[in-house]
Design a protein around this motif. Structure first.
Motif, short mmCIF file in Angstrom:
data_model
loop_
_atom_site.label_atom_id
_atom_site.label_comp_id
_atom_site.label_asym_id
_atom_site.label_seq_id
_atom_site.Cartn_x
_atom_site.Cartn_y
_atom_site.Cartn_z
N GLN A 1 -117.47 -32.88 2.80
CA GLN A 1 -118.80 -32.27 3.00
C GLN A 1 -118.82 -32.12 4.66
O GLN A 1 -119.49 -31.47 5.18
N ALA B 1 -117.53 -29.01 5.48
CA ALA B 1 -118.46 -27.85 5.05
C ALA B 1 -119.85 -27.91 5.81
O ALA B 1 -120.20 -26.57 5.96
N ILE B 2 -120.13 -28.83 6.40
CA ILE B 2 -120.94 -28.56 7.38
C ILE B 2 -120.81 -27.68 8.48
O ILE B 2 -121.45 -26.93 9.15
N THR C 1 -112.10 -27.86 4.18
CA THR C 1 -113.14 -28.31 2.94
C THR C 1 -112.24 -27.97 1.82
O THR C 1 -112.48 -29.30 1.13
N ASN D 1 -123.33 -29.42 -5.61
CA ASN D 1 -123.32 -30.04 -4.51
C ASN D 1 -123.73 -28.95 -3.34
O ASN D 1 -122.64 -28.03 -3.31
N TYR E 1 -123.45 -28.64 -0.11
CA TYR E 1 -122.66 -28.40 0.82
C TYR E 1 -121.80 -27.31 0.61
O TYR E 1 -121.14 -26.65 1.47
#
Length: 375
Positions: free
Chosen positions: A274, A277-278, A285, A345, A347
């Motif tokens: 996560q 992924a941000i 990721t 999710n 993300y």
């Protein structure tokens, strides 16, 4: 679990005393037909007769009724896991209705209420909508508050704080958490170490060894599990993220946490994915999601708590847990949450079309479906 079954108890006690229905009727001052109806369940004795009957049979009124407001630890464990399985296979509203009936019936059995609160918190995500999920969490909070205010069991009241605090976090009520646990972090108490030293001084080396292993095991899991939240807290600083992961994964590898406690490792890998992924770093990721998937498909089920060659004397400790060595959710619910960790999710929306991501989802789905067929 015991139900009110006064008829069978009257029959048994009457026969123990060698009495006929007519004898008992004469003593109580009712007709033989009345006693017959009590014993066959067609009617109950008038409430005014209960003290007389219990005194005559030399048992308490509770024993006469065949009902106890308390459940044994075995009863609680069996009930919890049965309801957890029901949440995975039956309509949620149906299971919640049964939970409410059980709560009302055993409202003074605080160990049960704690597990019912945990059950609701652990399955709120299965509710049909967000409002229903919120209602489940608020019910869990109400049960926790009752335990804290009514129970005189200090161990129980400490345990309930964790459940109540979790509910507040899910409900997005941080102020309630700070009020519940206090805003100052206190040092760990040295109770465990003192207990181990006491066992050693008393000559019980085996028990001292077990106590210290339990302490190390818990501290290890706290250290690694806390890293998941620490990663998210430092998500904007990739330099610090790399430091956190290096130390956390180093400890995890040293203690072989993938085998010892795979759920903790799955959470760490998922949090790491996560974070990257941000930053829209698809390769990193996907790398951590591959680690996450591998943990999920590597001997995860049936999920049980266990030790290993290093933690080799803690198994009896697990077995004494209220819920035993099993997970607080059914395997089916855990499997669905594993999949949701990828497909539901937000993300990971930016890599949903990536063939590597699709491959991980299929790999996880295929394994979990086959795992279900083999159990």
């Amino acid at each position: 679990m015991k139900e009110i079954n006064i008829g069978k108890i009257i029959v048994a006690k009457r026969r123990e005393k060698g009495l006929t229905q007519k004898d008992l009727a004469a003593y109580i001052g009712v007709s033989k037909a009345s006693v017959s109806k009590w014993e066959t369940g067609q009617s109950y004795p008038d409430i005014t007769f209960l003290p007389q009957l219990s005194a005559y049979f030399n048992i308490s009124i509770d024993d006469l009724l065949g009902y106890s407001p308390q459940l044994t630890p075995v009863d609680i464990k069996t009930l919890y896991h049965r309801l957890a399985d029901d949440f995975a296979s039956k309509p949620v509203a149906e299971v919640l209705a049964e939970c409410e009936t059980i709560i009302k019936k055993y409202y003074s059995c605080f160990p049960l209420l704690l597990q019912m609160a945990a059950l609701l918190a652990n399955h709120h995500m299965l509710a049909i909508d967000s409002e229903s999920a919120k209602t489940m969490l608020e019910k869990a909070v109400t049960l926790c508050q009752r335990i804290r205010t009514e129970s005189d069991d200090r161990t129980l009241t400490r345990e309930v704080i964790a459940v109540e605090g979790l509910c507040y976090l899910i409900l997005n009520q941080p102020d309630q958490v700070m009020e519940l646990v206090g805003e100052t972090v206190r040092p760990f108490p040295a109770d465990t170490e003192m207990l181990a030293q006491a066992y050693q001084m008393a000559g019980n080396q085996t028990k001292a060894r077990q106590v210290l292993q339990i302490s190390m095991y818990q501290h290890l899991l706290f250290l690694v599990a806390t890293a998941s939240a620490y990663l998210m807290l430092n998500a904007s600083d990739l330099g610090r993220v790399e430091m956190i992961l290096a130390r956390t994964l180093g400890v995890a590898e040293l203690y072989d946490l993938k085998a010892l406690h795979p759920n903790t490792m799955a959470q760490v890998y998922h949090a790491a994915a996560q974070v990257y992924a941000i930053h829209q770093d698809a390769d990193t990721t996907l790398s951590y999601l591959a680690d996450y998937t591998q943990v999920c498909i590597s001997d995860f089920f049936p999920y049980t708590l266990h030790g290993d060659d290093y933690f080799d004397v803690i198994q009896p400790w697990f077995e004494d847990f209220v819920l035993g060595v099993s997970a607080p959710r059914s395997d089916e619910v855990i499997k669905q949450s594993m999949l949701d960790g990828l497909v539901a999710n937000p993300y990971f929306d930016f890599i949903k079309a990536d063939r590597r991501f699709i491959k991980l989802i299929k790999q996880l789905e295929n394994h979990l479906n086959n795992e279900g067929d083999t159990q």
